[in-house]
Design a protein around this motif. Structure first.
Motif, PDB file in Angstrom:
ATOM      1  N   GLY A 206       0.828  -1.210   0.000  1.00 61.97           N
ATOM      2  CA  GLY A 206       0.000   0.000   0.000  1.00 61.97           C
ATOM      3  C   GLY A 206       0.858   1.253   0.000  1.00 61.97           C
ATOM      4  N   ARG A 207       1.914   1.217   0.771  1.00 60.89           N
ATOM      5  CA  ARG A 207       2.844   2.357   0.829  1.00 60.89           C
ATOM      6  C   ARG A 207       3.477   2.592  -0.548  1.00 60.89           C
ATOM      7  N   ALA A 208       3.941   1.499  -1.165  1.00 61.00           N
ATOM      8  CA  ALA A 208       4.570   1.609  -2.489  1.00 61.00           C
ATOM      9  C   ALA A 208       3.572   2.150  -3.511  1.00 61.00           C
ATOM     10  N   ALA A 209       2.313   1.716  -3.416  1.00 62.40           N
ATOM     11  CA  ALA A 209       1.290   2.211  -4.361  1.00 62.40           C
ATOM     12  C   ALA A 209       1.056   3.697  -4.140  1.00 62.40           C
TER      13      ALA A 209
ATOM     14  N   GLY B 217     -12.615  15.281  -1.938  1.00 60.47           N
ATOM     15  CA  GLY B 217     -13.790  15.349  -2.822  1.00 60.47           C
ATOM     16  C   GLY B 217     -14.065  13.950  -3.345  1.00 60.47           C
ATOM     17  N   ASP B 218     -14.426  13.851  -4.615  1.00 66.78           N
ATOM     18  CA  ASP B 218     -14.737  12.536  -5.183  1.00 66.78           C
ATOM     19  C   ASP B 218     -13.484  11.664  -5.304  1.00 66.78           C
ATOM     20  N   ILE B 219     -13.693  10.376  -5.074  1.00 67.80           N
ATOM     21  CA  ILE B 219     -12.564   9.421  -5.143  1.00 67.80           C
ATOM     22  C   ILE B 219     -12.548   8.771  -6.528  1.00 67.80           C
ATOM     23  N   ASP B 220     -11.439   8.950  -7.246  1.00 66.95           N
ATOM     24  CA  ASP B 220     -11.296   8.282  -8.550  1.00 66.95           C
ATOM     25  C   ASP B 220     -10.842   6.833  -8.377  1.00 66.95           C
ATOM     26  N   LEU B 221     -10.019   6.586  -7.359  1.00 72.89           N
ATOM     27  CA  LEU B 221      -9.452   5.243  -7.164  1.00 72.89           C
ATOM     28  C   LEU B 221      -9.462   4.873  -5.684  1.00 72.89           C
ATOM     29  N   LEU B 222     -10.010   3.714  -5.399  1.00 77.34           N
ATOM     30  CA  LEU B 222      -9.926   3.145  -4.047  1.00 77.34           C
ATOM     31  C   LEU B 222      -8.971   1.960  -4.101  1.00 77.34           C
ATOM     32  N   VAL B 223      -7.931   2.002  -3.275  1.00 77.42           N
ATOM     33  CA  VAL B 223      -6.996   0.874  -3.176  1.00 77.42           C
ATOM     34  C   VAL B 223      -7.158   0.239  -1.795  1.00 77.42           C
ATOM     35  N   CYS B 224      -7.585  -1.008  -1.756  1.00 77.25           N
ATOM     36  CA  CYS B 224      -7.725  -1.725  -0.478  1.00 77.25           C
ATOM     37  C   CYS B 224      -6.542  -2.663  -0.329  1.00 77.25           C
ATOM     38  N   SER B 225      -5.526  -2.194   0.384  1.00 73.77           N
ATOM     39  CA  SER B 225      -4.331  -3.033   0.555  1.00 73.77           C
ATOM     40  C   SER B 225      -4.153  -3.489   2.006  1.00 73.77           C
ATOM     41  N   ALA B 226      -4.823  -2.844   2.944  1.00 72.90           N
ATOM     42  CA  ALA B 226      -4.660  -3.242   4.358  1.00 72.90           C
ATOM     43  C   ALA B 226      -4.999  -4.719   4.514  1.00 72.90           C
ATOM     44  N   GLY B 227      -4.172  -5.416   5.236  1.00 68.16           N
ATOM     45  CA  GLY B 227      -4.430  -6.834   5.444  1.00 68.16           C
ATOM     46  C   GLY B 227      -3.463  -7.400   6.471  1.00 68.16           C
ATOM     47  N   VAL B 228      -3.853  -8.522   7.059  1.00 65.50           N
ATOM     48  CA  VAL B 228      -2.990  -9.191   8.032  1.00 65.50           C
ATOM     49  C   VAL B 228      -2.890 -10.668   7.692  1.00 65.50           C
ATOM     50  N   GLY B 229      -1.761 -11.247   8.048  1.00 61.32           N
ATOM     51  CA  GLY B 229      -1.558 -12.670   7.816  1.00 61.32           C
ATOM     52  C   GLY B 229      -1.677 -13.444   9.128  1.00 61.32           C
ATOM     53  N   ALA B 230      -1.675 -14.747   9.010  1.00 61.19           N
ATOM     54  CA  ALA B 230      -1.642 -15.623  10.184  1.00 61.19           C
ATOM     55  C   ALA B 230      -1.063 -16.949   9.727  1.00 61.19           C
ATOM     56  N   ALA B 231      -0.177 -17.494  10.517  1.00 62.88           N
ATOM     57  CA  ALA B 231       0.428 -18.773  10.140  1.00 62.88           C
ATOM     58  C   ALA B 231       0.393 -19.725  11.318  1.00 62.88           C
ATOM     59  N   GLY B 232       0.310 -21.005  11.006  1.00 57.34           N
ATOM     60  CA  GLY B 232       0.274 -22.017  12.055  1.00 57.34           C
ATOM     61  C   GLY B 232      -0.967 -22.871  11.912  1.00 57.34           C
ATOM     62  N   PRO B 233      -1.028 -23.959  12.677  1.00 56.65           N
ATOM     63  CA  PRO B 233      -2.177 -24.867  12.563  1.00 56.65           C
ATOM     64  C   PRO B 233      -3.481 -24.145  12.897  1.00 56.65           C
ATOM     65  N   PHE B 234      -4.488 -24.382  12.083  1.00 60.08           N
ATOM     66  CA  PHE B 234      -5.761 -23.682  12.249  1.00 60.08           C
ATOM     67  C   PHE B 234      -6.373 -23.951  13.627  1.00 60.08           C
ATOM     68  N   GLU B 235      -6.192 -25.206  14.115  1.00 65.93           N
ATOM     69  CA  GLU B 235      -6.832 -25.552  15.402  1.00 65.93           C
ATOM     70  C   GLU B 235      -6.199 -24.795  16.567  1.00 65.93           C
ATOM     71  N   MET B 236      -5.044 -24.178  16.313  1.00 65.90           N
ATOM     72  CA  MET B 236      -4.370 -23.425  17.382  1.00 65.90           C
ATOM     73  C   MET B 236      -4.705 -21.932  17.337  1.00 65.90           C
ATOM     74  N   MET B 237      -5.363 -21.503  16.296  1.00 71.82           N
ATOM     75  CA  MET B 237      -5.595 -20.060  16.130  1.00 71.82           C
ATOM     76  C   MET B 237      -6.648 -19.592  17.133  1.00 71.82           C
ATOM     77  N   SER B 238      -6.382 -18.487  17.791  1.00 72.59           N
ATOM     78  CA  SER B 238      -7.351 -18.014  18.783  1.00 72.59           C
ATOM     79  C   SER B 238      -8.576 -17.457  18.067  1.00 72.59           C
ATOM     80  N   PRO B 239      -9.754 -17.651  18.644  1.00 70.22           N
ATOM     81  CA  PRO B 239     -10.969 -17.125  18.017  1.00 70.22           C
ATOM     82  C   PRO B 239     -10.899 -15.620  17.793  1.00 70.22           C
ATOM     83  N   SER B 240     -10.260 -14.887  18.700  1.00 72.55           N
ATOM     84  CA  SER B 240     -10.217 -13.430  18.523  1.00 72.55           C
ATOM     85  C   SER B 240      -9.296 -13.058  17.351  1.00 72.55           C
ATOM     86  N   ALA B 241      -8.181 -13.789  17.199  1.00 66.69           N
ATOM     87  CA  ALA B 241      -7.289 -13.529  16.057  1.00 66.69           C
ATOM     88  C   ALA B 241      -8.009 -13.849  14.751  1.00 66.69           C
ATOM     89  N   LEU B 242      -8.797 -14.928  14.772  1.00 61.52           N
ATOM     90  CA  LEU B 242      -9.555 -15.324  13.576  1.00 61.52           C
ATOM     91  C   LEU B 242     -10.576 -14.246  13.211  1.00 61.52           C
TER      92      LEU B 242
END
Ligand SMILES: NC(=O)c1ccc[n+]([C@@H]2O[C@H](COP(=O)([O-])OP(=O)(O)OC[C@H]3O[C@@H](n4cnc5c(N)ncnc54)[C@H](OP(=O)(O)O)[C@@H]3O)[C@@H](O)[C@H]2O)c1
Length: 276
Positions: A44-47, A102-127
């Protein structure tokens, strides 16, 4: 600062793509204004830096105020520090954008987060947080700006997905699912707004060299493919937006994995069990 140019001046100007882009939207390129989430870091920063170089007025959205200040200083853009996971954030962002740009010509949605590890270990709040930031927040933000784009009959929306959403990566179950949702969203939205002057581009990057991996708490460990520079991904995705392309894979050859997945699922599953 460069002068304003049309899509034909960009590096991938093959004729059919350009004429489709012209037919799809009259929104100017470079855009006069852009709202960029995830602007404090990585892709997002680079864009945002590239857009500012084209004289686009940008609103930079992220949480880290210090990082946003740095990007604002480099781009001359406005910054808005907000947690997109908080209910109602999209309205705050959209109204700040309307007030400052004023009016937006372009919306860039780049914000995002990752998560790694076994799904059964992921906390419900992180999910819950991951799905909120990666899926709900871009949908809500599009919902907030789309009516005005449709009213004007012009606008561009760029969603940053991931190759992980197209193929499903073990150890990244929630992340893959969230990015798969974005693929469905982009496809359906593009189809729904077709012919109304608003174009939707989905970017599907492979590994990119950003703080993403450190922040998810698990480094990128594959020997291959090597993570790409964020600037290269930003260049490719903005070029695709300029041309009104529906999607762009970075690197392009990664679309092969999705094609095998679609055309020959058993072969894909065998390969995935070996390569992950
Ligand atoms: N890096 C990769 O390998 C890769 C590959 C494929 C797809 N992607 C996708 O590319 C996009 C950008 O990732 P990146 O690699 O640039 O990662 P990054 O450097 O970690 O940047 C993530 C950005 O998202 C923002 N963000 C995260 N949670 C937020 C929240 N709750 N509220 C507001 N902003 C929030 C961060 O803001 P703050 O720092 O200010 O909190 C930051 O600006 C993501 O959607 C990611 O899924 C990344």
């Amino acid at each position: 600062m460069s002068t304003r140019s049309r899509p034909a001046d960009h590096d991938r100007g093959s004729r059919p793509v350009i004429s489709r882009a012209r037919a799809a939207t009259s929104a100017p390129w470079p855009p006069r204004t852009a709202l960029v989430t995830g602007a404090s870091s990585g892709i997002g920063r680079a864009a945002a830096l590239r857009l500012a170089h084209e004289d686009t007025r940008v609103l930079l959205v992220g949480r880290n105020g210090t990082a946003l200040d740095e990007v604002a200083a480099a781009t001359g853009g406005h910054r808005f520090a907000i947690d997109l996971a908080v209910t109602g954030a999209e309205h705050a962002v959209a109204s700040r954008a309307a007030e400052l740009l004023g009016d937006i010509d372009l919306l860039v949605c780049s914000a995002g987060v990752g998560a790694a590890g076994p799904f059964e270990m992921m906390s419900p709040s992180a999910l819950r947080d991951l799905v909120t930031v990666n899926v709900l927040s871009p949908m809500m933000l599009v919902r907030a700006v789309l009516p005005r784009m449709l009213e004007r009959g012009e606008g561009r929306i760029l969603l940053v997905g991931s190759v992980a959403g197209a193929v499903g990566v073990r150890g990244e179950v929630a992340y893959s699912a969230s990015k798969a949702a974005l693929i469905g969203f982009a496809d359906a939205l593009r189809s729904e707004v077709a012919g109304r002057g608003v174009v939707v581009t989905l970017c599907l990057p492979g590994a990119v060299d950003t703080p993403f991996f450190r922040r998810r708490g698990a480094p990128y460990v594959r020997r291959w493919p090597k993570p790409l520079p964020a600037g290269l991904v930003a260049d490719r995705m903005l070029t695709a937006v300029a041309h009104g392309e529906p999607e762009v894979w970075v690197p392009g050859w990664m679309s092969l994995a999705a094609r095998v997945h679609g055309l020959a699922p058993p072969i894909y599953r065998r390969l995935a069990s070996v390569f992950g």
